[in-house]
Motif scaffolding. Structure first.
Motif, short mmCIF file in Angstrom:
data_model
loop_
_atom_site.label_atom_id
_atom_site.label_comp_id
_atom_site.label_asym_id
_atom_site.label_seq_id
_atom_site.Cartn_x
_atom_site.Cartn_y
_atom_site.Cartn_z
N THR A 1 0.87 -1.17 0.00
CA THR A 1 0.00 0.00 0.00
C THR A 1 0.91 1.23 0.00
O THR A 1 2.14 1.12 -0.01
CB THR A 1 -0.89 0.05 1.26
OG1 THR A 1 -0.09 0.43 2.40
CG2 THR A 1 -1.56 -1.29 1.53
N GLU A 2 0.29 2.39 0.04
CA GLU A 2 1.04 3.61 0.28
C GLU A 2 0.55 4.25 1.58
O GLU A 2 0.64 5.47 1.77
CB GLU A 2 0.91 4.57 -0.91
CG GLU A 2 1.63 4.03 -2.15
CD GLU A 2 1.75 5.04 -3.27
OE1 GLU A 2 1.79 6.26 -2.98
OE2 GLU A 2 1.81 4.62 -4.44
N ASP A 3 0.07 3.40 2.49
CA ASP A 3 -0.36 3.83 3.81
C ASP A 3 0.79 3.73 4.80
O ASP A 3 1.67 2.87 4.66
CB ASP A 3 -1.52 2.96 4.30
CG ASP A 3 -2.74 3.03 3.39
OD1 ASP A 3 -2.94 4.10 2.77
OD2 ASP A 3 -3.47 2.02 3.30
N ALA A 4 0.76 4.57 5.80
CA ALA A 4 1.78 4.50 6.85
C ALA A 4 1.64 3.20 7.63
O ALA A 4 0.52 2.73 7.87
CB ALA A 4 1.64 5.69 7.79
N PRO A 5 2.73 2.58 8.02
CA PRO A 5 2.65 1.37 8.83
C PRO A 5 2.12 1.67 10.22
O PRO A 5 2.20 2.81 10.69
CB PRO A 5 4.09 0.87 8.88
CG PRO A 5 4.92 2.09 8.67
CD PRO A 5 4.12 2.99 7.76
N ASP A 6 1.57 0.64 10.87
CA ASP A 6 1.09 0.81 12.24
C ASP A 6 1.48 -0.42 13.05
O ASP A 6 2.23 -1.29 12.57
CB ASP A 6 -0.42 1.04 12.28
CG ASP A 6 -1.21 -0.07 11.59
OD1 ASP A 6 -0.77 -1.24 11.63
OD2 ASP A 6 -2.28 0.21 11.01
N ASP A 7 0.98 -0.50 14.26
CA ASP A 7 1.36 -1.59 15.16
C ASP A 7 0.87 -2.95 14.69
O ASP A 7 1.32 -3.98 15.19
CB ASP A 7 0.82 -1.32 16.57
CG ASP A 7 1.51 -0.15 17.25
OD1 ASP A 7 2.62 0.20 16.81
OD2 ASP A 7 0.94 0.41 18.21
N GLU A 8 -0.07 -2.97 13.75
CA GLU A 8 -0.61 -4.23 13.23
C GLU A 8 0.06 -4.65 11.92
O GLU A 8 -0.31 -5.68 11.35
CB GLU A 8 -2.13 -4.09 13.01
CG GLU A 8 -2.91 -3.80 14.28
CD GLU A 8 -2.75 -4.88 15.33
OE1 GLU A 8 -2.92 -6.07 14.97
OE2 GLU A 8 -2.44 -4.55 16.49
N SER A 9 1.01 -3.90 11.46
CA SER A 9 1.69 -4.23 10.20
C SER A 9 2.58 -5.45 10.40
O SER A 9 3.43 -5.47 11.30
CB SER A 9 2.53 -3.06 9.71
OG SER A 9 1.73 -1.93 9.42
N ASP A 10 2.40 -6.45 9.55
CA ASP A 10 3.27 -7.63 9.57
C ASP A 10 4.55 -7.39 8.78
O ASP A 10 5.61 -7.89 9.12
CB ASP A 10 2.54 -8.85 8.98
CG ASP A 10 1.61 -9.52 9.98
OD1 ASP A 10 1.77 -9.29 11.19
OD2 ASP A 10 0.72 -10.28 9.54
N ARG A 11 4.40 -6.66 7.69
CA ARG A 11 5.53 -6.39 6.80
C ARG A 11 5.52 -4.91 6.44
O ARG A 11 4.48 -4.33 6.16
CB ARG A 11 5.41 -7.25 5.54
CG ARG A 11 6.58 -7.14 4.55
CD ARG A 11 6.30 -7.92 3.27
NE ARG A 11 6.10 -9.33 3.53
CZ ARG A 11 7.06 -10.26 3.52
NH1 ARG A 11 8.29 -9.90 3.23
NH2 ARG A 11 6.79 -11.52 3.78
#
Length: 253
Positions: A233-243
């Motif tokens: 994606t082009e979304d900012a990562p968050d605490d739920e991001s696996d990769r």
């Protein structure tokens, strides 16, 4: 335990047939073109069997694939012959890789960065990348997160029984060291009738890095951190991001 990917190489593509390489390549190509890199030399660190390398070659890039597994590179070269590409494959440790000159971009996918389990070694990798990038060249890579190792695969067992191969994949994550131990047992047939199977054992170690640590190492290496995305994606990562995908750039004077 056998060396990482020594036995796995022969069956890697069969077991990874669920990975949407075409979609991954399209995403990576989109990121490269965002920084005006639509042709020229691109190096891939941890290229494995060349699935991404050859797809990028088909997109018009002059590819250099680098991996420390001779067995994996043998398969990559077979793909090169089949595709008719001019990709160059080098058997080198990414902590010590050498190129003949600079490249427009360096890429590293499939959590290859996580296999560098020592921070100073990863800093060495980043410094080498910076050294071999053209002015304003970009480095695009992904990494598995702490959340992935601790909450998604930690303490889990994955097993699959196919007609021609079986595997058992045990994970153990140590929160003190942030090291994930992946114990892989492969059962590979030794005859055409699939009546006799031989067991092969491999141990894979990966380290969970935080984005803050990755940013710090990038800056220490001399590169400039550009951005990070939740994978694909082009979304900012968050605490739920696996990769997470990271984009860094060679710092020019």
């Amino acid at each position: 335990m056998e060396d990482m990917y020594s036995s796995f190489a022969a069956v890697y593509d069969r077991l990874m047939d669920n990975i949407p390489y075409d979609e991954w390549t399209a995403y990576l190509t989109k990121l490269l073109r965002k920084y005006d890199i639509d042709t020229g030399l691109v190096a891939e660190l941890g290229c494995g069997t060349g699935s991404i390398t050859e797809r990028l070659a088909a997109e018009g890039y002059d590819m250099i694939g680098i991996d420390n597994s001779a067995e994996m590179l043998d398969i990559a070269r077979e793909k090169k012959e089949a595709s008719g590409s001019s990709s160059l494959y080098l058997c080198q440790d990414m902590r010590e890789f050498e190129l003949y000159g600079t490249v427009r971009a360096v890429v590293s996918l499939c959590d290859s960065v996580n296999y560098i389990t020592d921070e100073e070694d990863l800093l060495t990798v980043f410094r080498l990348v910076n050294n071999y990038l053209d002015p304003k060249g970009v480095f695009i890579f992904d990494f598995n997160t702490l959340h992935y190792y601790r909450d998604t695969v930690g303490e889990s067992t994955i097993a699959e029984d196919r007609d021609d191969i079986c595997f058992i994949w045990d994970n153990y994550f140590d929160e003190d060291t942030c090291i994930n131990e992946l114990s892989l047992s492969l059962f590979i047939p030794e005859d055409s009738d699939n009546e006799l199977y031989r067991r092969h054992n491999e141990l894979h170690l990966q380290r969970a890095y935080t984005l803050d640590t990755i940013k710090s190492l990038i800056e220490r290496s001399g590169m400039r951190f550009i951005t990070a995305y939740h994978a694909f994606t082009e979304d900012a990562p968050d605490d739920e991001s696996d990769r997470i995908y990271v984009i860094a750039q060679e710092c020019w004077k």
